[in-house]
Design a protein around this motif. Structure first.
Motif, mmCIF file in Angstrom:
data_model
loop_
_atom_site.group_PDB
_atom_site.id
_atom_site.type_symbol
_atom_site.label_atom_id
_atom_site.label_comp_id
_atom_site.label_asym_id
_atom_site.label_seq_id
_atom_site.Cartn_x
_atom_site.Cartn_y
_atom_site.Cartn_z
ATOM 1 N N HIS A 196 0.919 -1.151 -0.036
ATOM 2 C CA HIS A 196 0.053 -0.075 -0.037
ATOM 3 C C HIS A 196 0.773 1.214 0.181
ATOM 4 C CE1 HIS A 196 -3.864 -2.085 0.393
ATOM 5 N NE2 HIS A 196 -3.167 -2.918 1.086
ATOM 6 N N CYS A 197 1.654 1.361 -1.023
ATOM 7 C CA CYS A 197 2.409 2.695 -1.266
ATOM 8 C C CYS A 197 2.284 2.955 -2.917
ATOM 9 C CB CYS A 197 3.797 2.183 -0.675
ATOM 10 S SG CYS A 197 4.835 1.540 -1.742
ATOM 11 N N ASN A 198 2.981 4.136 -3.098
ATOM 12 C CA ASN A 198 3.380 4.329 -4.524
ATOM 13 C C ASN A 198 4.395 3.758 -5.156
ATOM 14 O OD1 ASN A 198 4.138 6.577 -6.703
ATOM 15 N ND2 ASN A 198 2.265 6.877 -6.561
ATOM 16 N N TRP A 199 4.167 3.389 -6.465
ATOM 17 C CA TRP A 199 5.413 2.559 -7.251
ATOM 18 C C TRP A 199 6.583 3.177 -7.146
ATOM 19 C CZ3 TRP A 199 7.396 4.381 -11.728
ATOM 20 C CH2 TRP A 199 6.875 5.490 -12.350
ATOM 21 N N LYS A 200 6.660 4.523 -7.047
ATOM 22 C CA LYS A 200 8.006 5.203 -7.382
ATOM 23 C C LYS A 200 8.887 5.010 -5.765
ATOM 24 C CE LYS A 200 5.751 8.739 -9.789
ATOM 25 N NZ LYS A 200 4.491 8.509 -8.864
ATOM 26 N N MET A 201 8.207 4.550 -4.819
ATOM 27 C CA MET A 201 8.682 4.348 -3.548
ATOM 28 C C MET A 201 9.731 3.184 -3.703
ATOM 29 S SD MET A 201 6.049 5.189 -0.400
ATOM 30 C CE MET A 201 5.244 6.678 -0.600
ATOM 31 N N TYR A 202 8.985 2.188 -4.363
ATOM 32 C CA TYR A 202 9.629 0.871 -4.555
ATOM 33 C C TYR A 202 10.780 0.947 -5.633
ATOM 34 C CZ TYR A 202 10.103 -4.194 -4.343
ATOM 35 O OH TYR A 202 10.708 -5.494 -4.135
ATOM 36 N N LEU A 203 10.572 1.649 -6.437
ATOM 37 C CA LEU A 203 11.789 1.976 -7.551
ATOM 38 C C LEU A 203 12.980 2.684 -6.660
ATOM 39 C CD1 LEU A 203 10.388 2.978 -11.008
ATOM 40 C CD2 LEU A 203 11.321 0.727 -9.992
ATOM 41 N N ARG A 327 4.331 -3.528 -10.801
ATOM 42 C CA ARG A 327 2.961 -3.266 -11.694
ATOM 43 C C ARG A 327 2.140 -2.283 -10.719
ATOM 44 N NH1 ARG A 327 3.599 -6.643 -15.809
ATOM 45 N NH2 ARG A 327 4.488 -8.546 -15.437
ATOM 46 N N PRO A 328 2.178 -0.964 -10.983
ATOM 47 C CA PRO A 328 1.298 0.052 -10.320
ATOM 48 C C PRO A 328 -0.117 -0.328 -10.450
ATOM 49 C CG PRO A 328 3.141 0.994 -11.723
ATOM 50 C CD PRO A 328 2.954 -0.455 -11.933
ATOM 51 N N LEU A 329 -0.858 -0.422 -9.270
ATOM 52 C CA LEU A 329 -2.441 -0.369 -9.311
ATOM 53 C C LEU A 329 -2.992 0.781 -9.083
ATOM 54 C CD1 LEU A 329 -2.527 -3.703 -7.445
ATOM 55 C CD2 LEU A 329 -2.294 -3.502 -9.938
ATOM 56 N N ALA A 330 -2.798 1.615 -8.093
ATOM 57 C CA ALA A 330 -3.244 2.867 -7.728
ATOM 58 C C ALA A 330 -2.238 3.989 -7.216
ATOM 59 C CB ALA A 330 -4.289 2.607 -6.708
ATOM 60 N N ALA A 331 -2.550 4.938 -6.969
ATOM 61 C CA ALA A 331 -1.550 5.919 -6.234
ATOM 62 C C ALA A 331 -0.804 5.357 -5.018
ATOM 63 C CB ALA A 331 -2.103 7.336 -6.082
ATOM 64 N N ASP A 332 -1.682 4.770 -4.284
ATOM 65 C CA ASP A 332 -1.095 4.128 -3.093
ATOM 66 C C ASP A 332 -1.326 2.593 -3.022
ATOM 67 O OD1 ASP A 332 -3.880 3.861 -3.032
ATOM 68 O OD2 ASP A 332 -4.338 4.769 -1.071
ATOM 69 N N ARG A 333 -1.188 1.819 -4.288
ATOM 70 C CA ARG A 333 -1.193 0.549 -4.129
ATOM 71 C C ARG A 333 -0.359 0.096 -5.367
ATOM 72 N NH1 ARG A 333 -5.180 -3.461 -5.262
ATOM 73 N NH2 ARG A 333 -6.459 -1.770 -6.276
ATOM 74 N N VAL A 373 8.255 -3.344 3.520
ATOM 75 C CA VAL A 373 6.882 -3.043 3.357
ATOM 76 C C VAL A 373 6.372 -2.026 4.544
ATOM 77 C CG1 VAL A 373 4.447 -3.956 3.262
ATOM 78 C CG2 VAL A 373 6.394 -5.039 1.997
ATOM 79 N N HIS A 374 6.763 -2.544 5.685
ATOM 80 C CA HIS A 374 6.254 -1.585 6.771
ATOM 81 C C HIS A 374 6.638 0.019 6.686
ATOM 82 C CE1 HIS A 374 5.466 0.023 10.922
ATOM 83 N NE2 HIS A 374 7.004 0.477 11.117
ATOM 84 N N LEU A 375 7.659 0.125 6.106
ATOM 85 C CA LEU A 375 8.402 1.631 5.895
ATOM 86 C C LEU A 375 7.750 1.983 4.696
ATOM 87 C CD1 LEU A 375 12.004 1.102 7.029
ATOM 88 C CD2 LEU A 375 10.367 2.296 8.129
ATOM 89 N N PHE A 376 7.473 1.269 3.402
ATOM 90 C CA PHE A 376 6.896 2.035 2.571
ATOM 91 C C PHE A 376 5.550 2.736 2.860
ATOM 92 C CE2 PHE A 376 9.111 -1.313 -0.322
ATOM 93 C CZ PHE A 376 10.550 -0.374 -0.309
ATOM 94 N N GLU A 377 4.817 1.663 3.478
ATOM 95 C CA GLU A 377 3.459 1.935 3.742
ATOM 96 C C GLU A 377 3.531 3.195 4.790
ATOM 97 O OE1 GLU A 377 1.430 -1.530 4.993
ATOM 98 O OE2 GLU A 377 1.031 -2.200 2.778
ATOM 99 N N SER A 378 4.352 3.143 5.633
ATOM 100 C CA SER A 378 4.697 4.398 6.957
ATOM 101 C C SER A 378 4.823 5.729 5.939
ATOM 102 C CB SER A 378 5.670 4.050 7.631
ATOM 103 O OG SER A 378 5.715 5.236 8.502
#
Length: 434
Positions: A196-203, A327-333, A373-378
């Protein structure tokens, strides 16, 4: 939102929080950014036989990668030309010799051309043949198969495949050439995780070498405690071999180096990485020298980057032969997929290494991914705080970097992230209106 608004969100050394939070901006990304860039769809080994298909959604568009009777790969929109029903609902399978719509039984050949429709006489004298609905399933015009990696570009804007990736394709070469016969197969299933985060955070995190010492401190501390007291030359179990380097320290990660390429691509770990210390496999190395020659074999095996990013959707690990698909699904997913490869002609231990690494590091409940994952969602929640609307990318910023397409820098330099956002702005701008 207009071009000037987009440009204001990406500055030389920082980006605005709306890039992560705004549903309006995400909708524009689906329409423009992902249509203008080349995105990874799947691997040819996932559709080995005629009629095999893989169903994937990219930028909100349902797609089908289909193996044809002549062995070619074709990519079609997963949409019946009649009412729009998706022709397949499974993620993968075999269509046989044709696709049949489950709604009204319109059928199509494997290349998408129309085959048959019920009550055919009812269409005589109508405009069906002149309508798009009479032409069959729509095929994507921009499809590239590079060493069995299948990429698509949805829109007509933007560069061709070779111009878009350029030298970034060497990361795929390094992965494929680890097979003495130059062939890979996806095996072992997939690890999927919706974050539950934006795809750019993961990149960004793919190129972030500063976080492991704090984010993964507990995991590496536990591993060190278990391994404490063992002789320095003691052979490590595979899991230890893979987890211990995460705690190597800032200096290690800084010295590993990184390189950026045009269009957002990058390689982290151009000098060495956490994968450089894996146990030697003499018989395999001999097979590689026989297949590729001594010089090329050494180049392949000694080059073990931490991460190679084929922006914006594919992260490659030559060793341990794994990929992540964003694979981006939403602004926050965001959906993250982790796949393992078996290198044909190579010993089983290489595939075991890939599977072990994916489970240890990328599984949703692993000791490593759980921290991330915890930190991305944070972060996704924290960015909603008022007072500061900007995300810092200042570390090691140098104005001389502006305008340079390819650069090699220290491994903790945030240029690798700045490069991603500059490419994001570039490809968003291609088709936006003033």
């Amino acid at each position: 939102m207009k071009r000037a608004d987009i440009a204001a969100l990406v500055q030389d050394d920082r980006v605005h929080r709306d890039l992560y939070l705004s549903p309006e901006l995400f909708a524009l990304e689906q329409q423009h950014f992902f249509a203008n860039t080349w995105n990874y769809l799947g691997h040819a080994s996932q559709v080995p036989a005629a009629g095999d298909y893989l169903a994937v959604e990219i930028a909100g568009r349902p797609l089908l990668m289909v193996r044809q009777g002549d062995g070619a790969i074709r990519v079609l929109y997963n949409r019946c030309a009649h009412k729009g029903t998706q022709l397949v609902s499974d993620a993968c399978g075999n269509a046989g010799k044709f696709f049949r719509c489950p709604y009204h039984a319109w059928t199509y050949k494997l290349d998408g051309s129309p085959l048959a429709i019920p009550l055919k006489s009812g269409y005589e004298g109508t405009r069906l043949k002149q309508c798009e609905s009479g032409q069959g399933m729509t095929a994507l015009k921009h499809v590239a198969v590079y060493r069995d990696f299948v990429f698509v570009k949805i829109g007509d804007a933007g560069p061709d495949f070779d111009s878009y990736f350029g030298e970034a394709l060497r990361s795929i070469d390094n992965l494929v050439d680890r097979s003495p016969v130059g062939r890979l197969r996806i095996e072992g299933g997939v690890l999927r995780n919706i974050v539950h985060c934006n795809w750019k955070m993961y990149l960004e995190n793919i190129n972030d070498t500063v976080h492991p010492m704090s984010t993964h401190e507990s995991a590496t501390a536990a591993a060190n405690a278990l391994w404490q007291g063992r002789p320095a030359d003691a052979p490590k179990p595979m899991a230890m071999e893979q987890i211990l380097p995460f705690g190597a320290g800032y200096d290690f990660f800084d010295r590993m180096g990184g390189r950026i390429y045009p269009n957002g691509h990058s390689v982290l770990g151009v000098n060495f990485s956490i994968h450089s210390g894996y146990a030697a496999l003499p018989d395999y190395e001999a097979a590689m020298r026989e297949a590729h020659g001594a010089e090329r074999a050494a180049e392949i095996l000694q080059r073990s980057p931490q991460n190679a990013l084929c922006f914006p959707s594919l992260a490659v690990k030559g060793s341990p032969q794994a990929i992540r698909v964003i694979r981006p699904l939403a602004a926050d997913r965001t959906l993250i997929e982790a796949w393992s490869f078996r290198a044909e002609g190579a010993p089983d231990i290489l595939f075991e290494r890939s599977m072990t690494y994916n489970r240890l590091v990328f599984s949703p409940m692993s000791v490593v991914a759980h921290d991330d994952v915890h930190l991305f969602e944070s972060i996704q929640q924290g960015l909603r705080a008022d007072g500061n609307h900007w995300v810092s990318l200042h570390r090691d910023f140098d104005a001389q970097e502006l305008g340079q397409d390819t650069q090699t820098v220290n491994g903790t330099n945030e240029l690798l992230m700045r490069n991603q956002f500059r490419a994001w702005a570039q490809f968003m701008d291609l088709t936006l209106q003033d």
